[in-house]
Structure formats: structure tokens, C-alpha cells
Design an enzyme around this catalytic site. Structure first.
Site, PDB file in Angstrom:
ATOM      1  N   GLU A  56       4.378  89.127 121.273  1.00 21.54           N
ATOM      2  CA  GLU A  56       5.163  89.889 122.077  1.00 21.54           C
ATOM      3  C   GLU A  56       6.363  89.280 122.697  1.00 21.54           C
ATOM      4  O   GLU A  56       7.617  89.194 122.227  1.00 21.54           O
ATOM      5  CB  GLU A  56       4.544  90.902 123.094  1.00 21.54           C
ATOM      6  CG  GLU A  56       5.322  91.692 123.777  1.00 21.54           C
ATOM      7  CD  GLU A  56       4.567  92.727 124.991  1.00 21.54           C
ATOM      8  OE1 GLU A  56       5.428  93.392 125.712  1.00 21.54           O
ATOM      9  OE2 GLU A  56       3.450  92.573 125.055  1.00 21.54           O
ATOM     10  N   GLN A  69      -7.407  74.731 129.616  1.00 15.65           N
ATOM     11  CA  GLN A  69      -8.759  74.647 129.843  1.00 15.65           C
ATOM     12  C   GLN A  69      -9.453  75.695 129.196  1.00 15.65           C
ATOM     13  O   GLN A  69      -8.420  76.940 128.918  1.00 15.65           O
ATOM     14  CB  GLN A  69      -9.162  74.192 131.217  1.00 15.65           C
ATOM     15  CG  GLN A  69      -8.679  72.588 131.749  1.00 15.65           C
ATOM     16  CD  GLN A  69      -8.932  72.413 132.932  1.00 15.65           C
ATOM     17  OE1 GLN A  69     -10.042  72.959 133.550  1.00 15.65           O
ATOM     18  NE2 GLN A  69      -8.461  71.437 133.544  1.00 15.65           N
ATOM     19  N   HIS A  75       0.555  84.571 127.606  1.00  9.60           N
ATOM     20  CA  HIS A  75       0.850  85.760 126.925  1.00  9.60           C
ATOM     21  C   HIS A  75       2.286  86.088 127.514  1.00  9.60           C
ATOM     22  O   HIS A  75       2.655  85.586 128.678  1.00  9.60           O
ATOM     23  CB  HIS A  75      -0.040  87.028 126.772  1.00  9.60           C
ATOM     24  CG  HIS A  75       0.452  88.060 125.672  1.00  9.60           C
ATOM     25  ND1 HIS A  75       0.791  89.213 126.351  1.00  9.60           N
ATOM     26  CD2 HIS A  75       0.553  88.228 124.628  1.00  9.60           C
ATOM     27  CE1 HIS A  75       1.086  90.047 125.111  1.00  9.60           C
ATOM     28  NE2 HIS A  75       0.955  89.172 124.109  1.00  9.60           N
ATOM     29  N   GLU A  78       7.690  91.517 126.089  1.00 12.02           N
ATOM     30  CA  GLU A  78       9.057  91.467 125.071  1.00 12.02           C
ATOM     31  C   GLU A  78      10.288  91.070 125.882  1.00 12.02           C
ATOM     32  O   GLU A  78      11.274  90.479 125.616  1.00 12.02           O
ATOM     33  CB  GLU A  78       9.020  92.625 124.500  1.00 12.02           C
ATOM     34  CG  GLU A  78       9.711  92.452 123.291  1.00 12.02           C
ATOM     35  CD  GLU A  78      11.427  93.167 123.463  1.00 12.02           C
ATOM     36  OE1 GLU A  78      12.004  92.259 122.681  1.00 12.02           O
ATOM     37  OE2 GLU A  78      11.388  93.906 124.262  1.00 12.02           O
ATOM     38  N   HIS A 102      -9.450  76.565 134.219  1.00 15.14           N
ATOM     39  CA  HIS A 102     -10.389  77.454 133.381  1.00 15.14           C
ATOM     40  C   HIS A 102     -10.108  79.023 133.799  1.00 15.14           C
ATOM     41  O   HIS A 102      -9.925  79.154 134.959  1.00 15.14           O
ATOM     42  CB  HIS A 102     -11.809  77.227 133.954  1.00 15.14           C
ATOM     43  CG  HIS A 102     -12.377  75.741 133.818  1.00 15.14           C
ATOM     44  ND1 HIS A 102     -12.261  75.205 132.505  1.00 15.14           N
ATOM     45  CD2 HIS A 102     -12.533  74.999 134.664  1.00 15.14           C
ATOM     46  CE1 HIS A 102     -12.994  74.139 132.507  1.00 15.14           C
ATOM     47  NE2 HIS A 102     -12.836  73.767 133.766  1.00 15.14           N
ATOM     48  N   HIS A 107       1.301  84.548 132.495  1.00  8.43           N
ATOM     49  CA  HIS A 107       1.976  85.710 131.554  1.00  8.43           C
ATOM     50  C   HIS A 107       3.523  85.729 131.803  1.00  8.43           C
ATOM     51  O   HIS A 107       3.885  85.881 133.025  1.00  8.43           O
ATOM     52  CB  HIS A 107       1.336  87.216 132.011  1.00  8.43           C
ATOM     53  CG  HIS A 107       1.595  88.200 131.032  1.00  8.43           C
ATOM     54  ND1 HIS A 107       2.673  88.851 130.562  1.00  8.43           N
ATOM     55  CD2 HIS A 107       0.379  88.620 130.322  1.00  8.43           C
ATOM     56  CE1 HIS A 107       2.568  89.721 129.727  1.00  8.43           C
ATOM     57  NE2 HIS A 107       1.213  89.792 129.382  1.00  8.43           N
ATOM     58  N   ASN A 185      -8.871  64.995 131.299  1.00 12.39           N
ATOM     59  CA  ASN A 185      -8.533  65.592 130.080  1.00 12.39           C
ATOM     60  C   ASN A 185      -7.973  64.640 128.989  1.00 12.39           C
ATOM     61  O   ASN A 185      -8.027  65.014 127.869  1.00 12.39           O
ATOM     62  CB  ASN A 185      -7.689  66.562 130.302  1.00 12.39           C
ATOM     63  CG  ASN A 185      -8.509  68.001 130.796  1.00 12.39           C
ATOM     64  OD1 ASN A 185      -9.254  68.686 130.250  1.00 12.39           O
ATOM     65  ND2 ASN A 185      -8.646  68.044 132.311  1.00 12.39           N
TER      66      ASN A 185
END
Length: 557
Positions: A56, A69, A75, A78, A102, A107, A185
């Protein structure tokens, strides 16, 4: 290991069928889902169960050395874009050497700067988080821009720019922890790559098999003696402790160990084990195990020493019951809540009490010692108090809370009927960071949490002339506020309810950016009035050293 990456599906807003671009040095677990125009930079690690879906909002960029993680979701909407560090538009931009931990949710439109730490289950939506910020667990950041280098406490809800602008600065220990997470990591990324490469993993497997073979070819007597030996089980360090040793050595810290028996543990009378002067991890492990073995049935603690001879990451690794403790996290040097630390600033002992000093004064002592400051005391009679002609009590050379408390009590006892004040001294900058009166001529031992009111005068003195109320400040708090203003420290206010006070989960109420003492006093009284029935504390931060120089509780429930 095959990565599950697919092209973006055709939609009314995009028919580009863009596919993820993954750098050859990155590691993306096969259980992850990468969809659409996602750029994964060099040395990035994407852990199992992650969803990075640019179908999107698009495109996404995850810059080099960053770790994403387990269970993280990225996300974007649009509509809406942010400007990345390369000057281009993105739905989501994550900078270099960042940690998205975690179950966090990023967004878009969202920007997360270089070296940021986003804690477990925290959410960043329609926001910019500046470089070097630390966002702890279960926080919400929405519709705001967080300035670089700010600290967001666990559970915080930051949805207005005013809240964002009031956030405190990140402390040195927070930066060290974030740096440590990135290093861990990176080691995991290299390990996963090695596990998937037969040329890399084969020699390791051969070495393990050879070790097992040597073990089983030993005589049965040796095997029985090994099984009976309690030393092997009792004095072998856990993997977490070895990791801490490795980290300290990699960062250039010296290693120290100390021990104390159960009787002296309460007074904080620790004694040093044999000095560790090696840069080899193996030799450091052997030295720590030797200290554990020599002092069975006692407390043993491990710590690092920086170039300024200050301690970092102080951790108890053995207790009298013989258990070698694992290390679940790095400890900050500052106390989290009253009465939770022992005489050396370590969070595993009992609280230091005093018959003559208030709990708040003992907290101030503990905080000063944890920050590496020296402590002094001064006294003056009533006649000379007006001229500020203070005399010094006996110098205090100890860094033990118990010893400092005893010295202050002795000064109070010797100078009854006089003013006595506590001094915090920054030996590097050669300036005072705290002056707090702890006794007045009537013999009263002053509590920094008292609620006397005052009238502020042009000369900067405080006179108790008004009726005491719950939203007024004591003269001692005014003195502390004045000292912070004069030293150029940043001033913040934190609050916490009774339930969360025990866990030290303080929330930032805001910062005081006053140009005068009168404005600062009014702002502080406003915060006290805003949180009735809660603990409220005054926090001073040295902007150069980026560490706290004062934590004083000014209201209790």
C-alpha cells in the site's frame, strides 16, 4: 535459506510489480514475508516471523547494520511520505544501526533515524523519530516529530508536539545498551550466515565432534571424578556473563571483581579480588572463575571500569547459595526508586537507613555516588548564614553510601544548632552540582519531600511566609532548583502512581525551560498541582555529560 519475498500485487494505485532488493550481506529468515519495493541494506538482520509489506504505502528502506527483530510489522498508508536521508520520498525509512525490537509496529508514513532503539510492542505511526532516540517498551508515538537524542519511557503516549519537545535526553548508559543490542545482532547475523554455509560450519562441527571423542576416550575414573566434581557446575560462568565480559573488553573497559560475605553485604564493605589486567576473553573468564572459586559462599560481583575510572555494568554473578546468576539486562548507574539500592549503588542489596537523615537525602547521596561525584558537607551558624560564610566539615573520601551517611550524621551531631548542607561536586568540571540544606538551627533534619511554601524574593532567598499547601515547594527544593538553573542543567519533571512506584516506572511530565527562577518555580508548582495523589520528582541533567545530576522527590501520595 530461501527468503519468502514477492512482488507487490497490482492495485489501483500501483501496477509496478516492484520486488524486494536484499543486499548480499544481509540475513533475512525464511519465515519472514517481504513484499513489494523494500530495500534491505548491507549487514541487516531480519529475524523470524517479521512482516515487511510495501503493498500500500511504498517504498520502504531499511539501512545498513540495522536489526529487525521477531514479530515486527512494517506497513504504510497509501497517502503520506517522509524524506529519507538520501533526499528521496519513502513510506517508511529506517536509518543505520537501528534496533526495531520484538513485536514493534512501524506504520508509514514513518521515519526512524540512525542508531534509534524502538522497544518491545511499541508503535510509531505518522511520525519522525530523530537519530539516537531510545523508545522503551509499549510506547505510542503518533503525529509528532521526536527531536534527536531523546528518551521515551515505557508506556508513554506521545501524541502532541508539546509532549515530544518536553522529553528528556538519552543517558550514556542507554546509548551503551542500544550499541550493545546492535553488536549482539551483528554477531547473530554472522552466525546465521555461517550455519547456512557448509564451508563455515563444517570445521566447527569437526571441532565439536573431536572434543566429544576426547571426552569419551578418557578413563572411567576421570569421567566419574568429573561427574562428582561440584566445581565444574558451580564455578563455570553462564553464557550471559561471558557475553558481558566480551562486550566490556571490546569496548576497551578494564574488568574488576569484588567479593563480600553475608554479614558485610548489608554495609557494602566489598573487597577486591585479584586484579584482571588482560585483554583476552579466555583469561578474563578464568580470572572471574578463580574469584568465584576462592570466595565460595559469598557474594561476587563483576564490573567494567572506563577511562575516567567510573564503573559501568556492575552485576552480581554469585550469591551465598552458590548460584551463578545470569544477566538479563545491563543496569543503569542511577537508582530507579527509593530504597532499592545498597551502599555501593548496586540494586541487589538492602536499603541504607539513617536515624538522622531523611530518605530523600539518602537517595541524593546514592544518586551522586552512582554518577561518579564527590560528596562534601558544610556548616554555618545563624549569624553567618546571611553572609554565606560556610565552613567545611571533615572531608569525605569514601564512595560507600553507608560511610557517607555516617559522615553526614557525624557532621550534624558535631554542629547541632547550626545549618548543615550536603554538597555534590563534579571533580572534572570542578564545580558543584548540588547544594541541599539537611539541618537547620532548630535541629530539624530537612526532608526534600516536605511541603512548606515560600515567597521568592529578588535576592534569590526563600522565606516561609505562606500557609503550607500540597502544591507548594519547600525552601530546599527551591534551593535545588536555583542550583540547577545556575549550573545550566536541563530540568525535567517525572511522575508515577503508587502502584508503579515500586517498579520505578516513572513517566516524563515535561521539561522546565524558564528564563528566571520565578518562572521555574511557577512551572514546577504547576506540575505538582497537575498530579495530585502521585509521586512527583525533580530531575536535573548535565547537558554536556548527558547524565543526571539530581533526582529529588518533591511530592508523595
Amino acid at each position: 535459506m530461501v527468503v519468502r519475498s514477492t512482488a507487490a500485487p497490482p492495485t489501483p494505485w500501483s501496477r509496478s510489480l516492484a520486488e524486494p532488493n536484499i543486499h548480499e550481506t544481509a540475513f533475512v529468515h525464511s519465515s519472514c514475508n517481504l513484499i513489494g519495493d523494500v530495500n534491505i541494506g548491507a549487514n541487516v538482520i531480519v529475524a523470524p516471523g517479521t512482516s515487511i509489506r510495501a503493498d500500500e504505502g511504498t517504498p520502504f528502506c531499511v539501512s545498513e547494520n540495522t536489526n529487525i527483530q521477531d514479530g515486527v510489522v512494517i506497513h504504510g498508508l497509501e497517502q503520506g511520505r517522509v524524506i529519507g536521508d538520501d533526499g528521496k520520498e519513502y513510506s517508511v525509512w529506517v536509518g543505520k544501526s537501528a534496533s526495531i525490537t520484538h513485536m514493534a509496529l512501524i506504520h508509514g508514513p514513518a521515519y526512524v533515524g540512525d542508531s534509534c532503539f524502538i522497544g518491545f510492542r511499541s508503535t510509531v505511526f505518522n511520525a519522525r523519530v530523530g537519530a539516537g532516540c531510545i523508545v522503551m517498551m509499549h510506547a505510542l508515538i503518533q503525529d509528532v516529530e521526536i527531536p534527536p537524542g531523546k528518551y521515551v519511557a515505557s508506556g508513554s503516549v506521545i501524541t502532541t508536539q508539546q509532549q515530544a519537545d518536553r522529553l528528556p535526553d538519552v543517558q550514556v548508559q542507554d546509548q551503551e545498551f542500544a550499541h550493545h543490542v546492535v553488536g549482539i545482532n551483528q554477531a547473530l547475523r554472522a552466525g546465521y550466515h555461517c550455519a547456512a554455509d557448509s564451508k563455515c560450519i563444517a570445521p566447527i562441527r569437526d571441532e565439536l565432534n573431536l572434543s566429544v571423542a576426547k571426552f569419551y576416550t578418557s578413563t572411567s575414573i576421570e569421567v566419574e571424578e568429573l561427574e562428582r566434581s561440584s566445581d565444574v557446575a558451580s564455578y563455570s560462568l553462564g553464557a550471559e556473563t561471558v557475553d558481558q565480559l566480551r562486550y566490556l573488553l571490546e569496548q576497551g573497559f578494564k574488568i574488576g571483581t569484588e567479593h563480600v560475605d553475608q554479614r558485610r553485604f548489608r554495609t557494602g564493605s566489598w573487597q577486591s579480588c585479584q586484579a584482571i589486567a588482560t585483554r583476552s576473553l579466555g583469561e578474563a573468564v578464568s580470572a572471574v572463575e578463580s574469584c568465584l572459586r576462592d570466595h565460595s559462599g559469598e557474594y561476587v560481583r563483576l564490573f567494567g571500569i572506563d577511562n575516567n575510572r567510573r564503573r559501568v555494568l556492575e552485576t552480581i554473578v554469585q550469591r551465598p547459595e552458590g548460584v551463578v546468576a545470569g544477566i538479563s539486562s545491563f543496569k543503569a548507574p542511577a537508582a530507579a526508586s527509593a530504597g532499592s539500592y545498597n551502599g555501593n549503588g548496586n540494586g541487589n542489596g538492602t536499603a541504607v537507613g539513617s536515624a538522622k537523615l531523611s530518605a530523600e537525602t539518602v537517595d541524593q547521596i546514592r544518586q551522586l555516588l552512582a554518577g561518579g561525584f564527590k560528596i562534601g558537607t558544610e556548616h554555618v551558624d545563624e549569624r553567618r548564614f546571611r553572609t554565606g560564610s560556610w565552613d567545611t566539615c571533615q572531608p569525605i573520601e569514601s564512595n560507600s553510601t553507608q560511610a557517607v551517611v555516617s559522615a553526614l550524621e557525624e557532621c550534624i551531631e558535631t554542629h547541632q544548632g547550626e545549618y548543615v548542607r550536603l554538597i555534590g561536586i563534579d571533580t572534572k568540571a570542578k564545580r558543584r552540582v548540588l547544594e541541599a540544606i539537611i539541618q537547620r538551627p532548630n535541629g530539624q533534619v530537612v526532608s526534600s519531600g516536605s511541603t512548606k511554601s515560600f515567597t521568592s524574593t529578588s535576592s534569590g532567598t526563600a522565606t516561609a511566609t505562606a500557609t503550607a499547601t500540597s502544591t507548594r515547594l519547600s525552601s530546599e527544593i527551591v534551593g535545588q532548583l536555583r542550583q540547577l538553573l545556575s549550573s545550566g542543567a536541563k530540568i525535567a519533571i517525572e511522575h508515577v502512581d503508587q502502584r508503579r512506584f515500586r517498579t520505578g516506572t516513572w513517566t516524563v511530565a515535561g521539561q522546565i525551560q524558564a528564563t528566571s527562577e520565578r518562572e521555574a518555580i511557577a512551572a514546577l508548582e504547576g506540575y505538582v498541582s497537575e498530579y495530585p495523589g502521585e509521586y512527583v520528582r525533580l530531575v536535573g541533567t548535565d547537558p554536556k555529560a548527558k547524565r543526571r545530576v539530581l533526582e529529588a522527590i518533591i511530592q508523595r501520595p
